[in-house]
Write a protein that holds these residues in place. Structure first.
Motif, mmCIF file in Angstrom:
data_model
loop_
_atom_site.group_PDB
_atom_site.id
_atom_site.type_symbol
_atom_site.label_atom_id
_atom_site.label_comp_id
_atom_site.label_asym_id
_atom_site.label_seq_id
_atom_site.Cartn_x
_atom_site.Cartn_y
_atom_site.Cartn_z
ATOM 1 N N PHE A 1 11.003 27.020 47.395
ATOM 2 C CA PHE A 1 10.891 25.681 48.000
ATOM 3 C C PHE A 1 11.010 25.875 49.386
ATOM 4 C CE2 PHE A 1 12.112 24.767 43.585
ATOM 5 C CZ PHE A 1 11.240 24.147 43.152
ATOM 6 N N SER B 1 11.120 23.257 53.061
ATOM 7 C CA SER B 1 10.958 21.717 53.585
ATOM 8 C C SER B 1 11.614 22.034 55.035
ATOM 9 C CB SER B 1 11.881 21.039 52.599
ATOM 10 O OG SER B 1 12.066 19.759 53.340
ATOM 11 N N PHE C 1 16.770 19.026 49.414
ATOM 12 C CA PHE C 1 17.463 19.836 48.523
ATOM 13 C C PHE C 1 18.939 19.572 48.155
ATOM 14 C CE2 PHE C 1 15.079 23.021 51.558
ATOM 15 C CZ PHE C 1 14.032 23.319 50.484
ATOM 16 N N TYR D 1 19.783 24.828 41.148
ATOM 17 C CA TYR D 1 18.586 25.671 41.392
ATOM 18 C C TYR D 1 18.929 27.091 40.497
ATOM 19 C CZ TYR D 1 17.001 22.998 45.182
ATOM 20 O OH TYR D 1 16.625 21.837 45.958
ATOM 21 N N GLU E 1 14.916 30.533 41.611
ATOM 22 C CA GLU E 1 14.296 29.508 42.438
ATOM 23 C C GLU E 1 15.371 29.902 43.829
ATOM 24 O OE1 GLU E 1 13.240 25.429 39.825
ATOM 25 O OE2 GLU E 1 15.705 26.061 40.306
ATOM 26 N N THR F 1 15.576 28.315 48.288
ATOM 27 C CA THR F 1 15.074 27.154 49.278
ATOM 28 C C THR F 1 15.133 27.825 50.559
ATOM 29 O OG1 THR F 1 17.327 26.521 49.313
ATOM 30 C CG2 THR F 1 16.082 25.484 47.620
#
Length: 120
Positions: A81, A83, A89, A94, A98, A100
């Motif tokens: 992910f 951002s 978040f 997670y 996963e 981030t």
């Protein structure tokens, strides 16, 4: 089957992500919209890792929704992910499948995260 599917609504960001991943020898597909991503994930080919921005410019269809719907077809799908807003978040947990990354990030951070997800 491809290694990585990149979902990013900003064309220049998507192009840079795809170039970085392809330069590492990965087979990459790209999608400009959540709908394009879901059509690809629902098809026979699929990908091992989904790299998705959280804010995809479509009401009710962010990167978390795309990932969840993609897992209906590929339950073991790994997801990175992305951002520019760290608050996206907050309050989420997670799994080991996963990761981030907060924009902006370095090339090596992206590649390290994708390699880790591919190894699962």
């Amino acid at each position: 089957m491809c290694d990585v599917l990149v979902v990013e609504d900003q064309a220049i960001v998507r192009m840079v992500l795809v170039d970085m991943l392809e330069d590492e020898g990965l087979a990459v597909r790209e999608a400009a919209t959540p709908e394009d991503a879901l059509r690809f994930m629902e098809g026979p080919a699929g990908c091992s890792v989904l790299v998705t921005d959280i804010d995809l410019g479509v009401a009710g269809m962010d990167g978390f929704v795309v990932a969840a719907r993609g897992r209906h077809h590929t339950p073991d799908l790994s997801v990175l992910f992305l951002s520019g807003r760290p608050s996206h978040f907050n309050g989420r947990s997670y799994s080991e499948k996963e990761r981030t990354l907060i924009k902006p990030f370095r090339r090596e951070e992206l590649l390290t995260a994708v390699r880790a997800l591919l190894s699962h």
